[in-house]
Design an enzyme around this catalytic site. Sequence first.
Site, PDB file in Angstrom:
ATOM      1  CG  ASP A  72      38.157  45.551  46.460  1.00  0.00           C
ATOM      2  OD1 ASP A  72      37.027  45.898  46.865  1.00  0.00           O
ATOM      3  OD2 ASP A  72      38.521  45.694  45.280  1.00  0.00           O
ATOM      4  N   GLY A  73      40.613  44.615  50.332  1.00  0.00           N
ATOM      5  CA  GLY A  73      41.330  43.737  51.253  1.00  0.00           C
ATOM      6  C   GLY A  73      40.552  43.495  52.530  1.00  0.00           C
ATOM      7  CG  ASN A 146      40.104  38.496  45.121  1.00  0.00           C
ATOM      8  OD1 ASN A 146      38.920  38.536  44.805  1.00  0.00           O
ATOM      9  ND2 ASN A 146      40.817  39.586  45.356  1.00  0.00           N
ATOM     10  CD  GLU A 147      44.249  36.442  44.475  1.00  0.00           C
ATOM     11  OE1 GLU A 147      44.449  36.788  45.664  1.00  0.00           O
ATOM     12  OE2 GLU A 147      43.707  37.169  43.629  1.00  0.00           O
ATOM     13  CG  LEU A 191      43.361  42.718  35.225  1.00  0.00           C
ATOM     14  CD1 LEU A 191      42.747  42.221  33.928  1.00  0.00           C
ATOM     15  CD2 LEU A 191      42.513  43.853  35.805  1.00  0.00           C
ATOM     16  CB  SER A 192      48.440  42.247  38.064  1.00  0.00           C
ATOM     17  OG  SER A 192      47.618  43.221  38.675  1.00  0.00           O
TER      18      SER A 192
END
Length: 292
Positions: A72-73, A146-147, A191-192
């Site tokens: 994903d990275g 993502n963020e 999520l983490s």
Amino acid sequence: MSKAFHSIGLIGKPHHSGTHKTLKRLHHWLTMQSYDVYVEERVAAEIGPQVKSVDLLQIGEYCDLAIVVGGDGNMLGAARVLARFDIGVIGVNRGNLGFLTDLPPDTFEEALGKVLQGEYETEHRFLLESEVHRHGEMKSSNTAVNEAVLHPGKIAHMIEFEVYIDDKFMYSQRADGMIVSTPTGSTAYSLSAGGAILTPNLEALILVPMFPHTLSCRPIVVDACSIIKLVVSPDNGDALEVSCDGHVTLPVLPGDEIIVRRSKERLRLIHPKGYNYFHVLRNKLGWGSKLF
């Protein structure tokens, strides 16, 4: 059978044996089917001198499909560039979780063959745009799939900041930082940190405080049209950072304002026919299967 795509770009993680092996197979397989194949310059030399070596921007300009080999990275790094072009993106998983990379590395031919013949599903994922403002002037900006994360940098410690939604004050916060995540990123760092999973079709953002010094602060979901503003307290003694997807870092000083909003750019993800997001969640997160 007519081709759904004609020019294909190959992207991968440099100096990774598994990725190198898959890229070579992909290049040979696509070339034998008379596709016009371009290879990102960082991995082109590993495949051979005969390949067409280009950069990511040129892949966006020349190709109608990009195949990203890695985790994903790698997909995130490519997506931040390719989202500004009209190009489909599909992934071959050579990483760990692989929420964004659908195809298996050792048996990609059957599924990819169907995609290339037009048997695929398209999904659009929006990006975030992050800006750092200082004394009314924008000092730096970047995008994230993502963020965007406000945090102290290399040494974790508590920082103070205020949070505004559409210029309306929400709260002041003493925490290790703040995560502003897209639905795509809701299965990652968010999520983490205790954030909820948002399905990819939601037009929403989730704000997740990192280790807040309070018992009452919880993640909050807001409309994707919202403009998030984080105002760093001038009393913070150290320089901070805004991290975009963990890849790009924007320096932040005490008193700066961070603006996070939905970007106009959208990533066009290509999935094999029959793609099921909840099937992906079950497999990646170890959820229970059907009982009956």
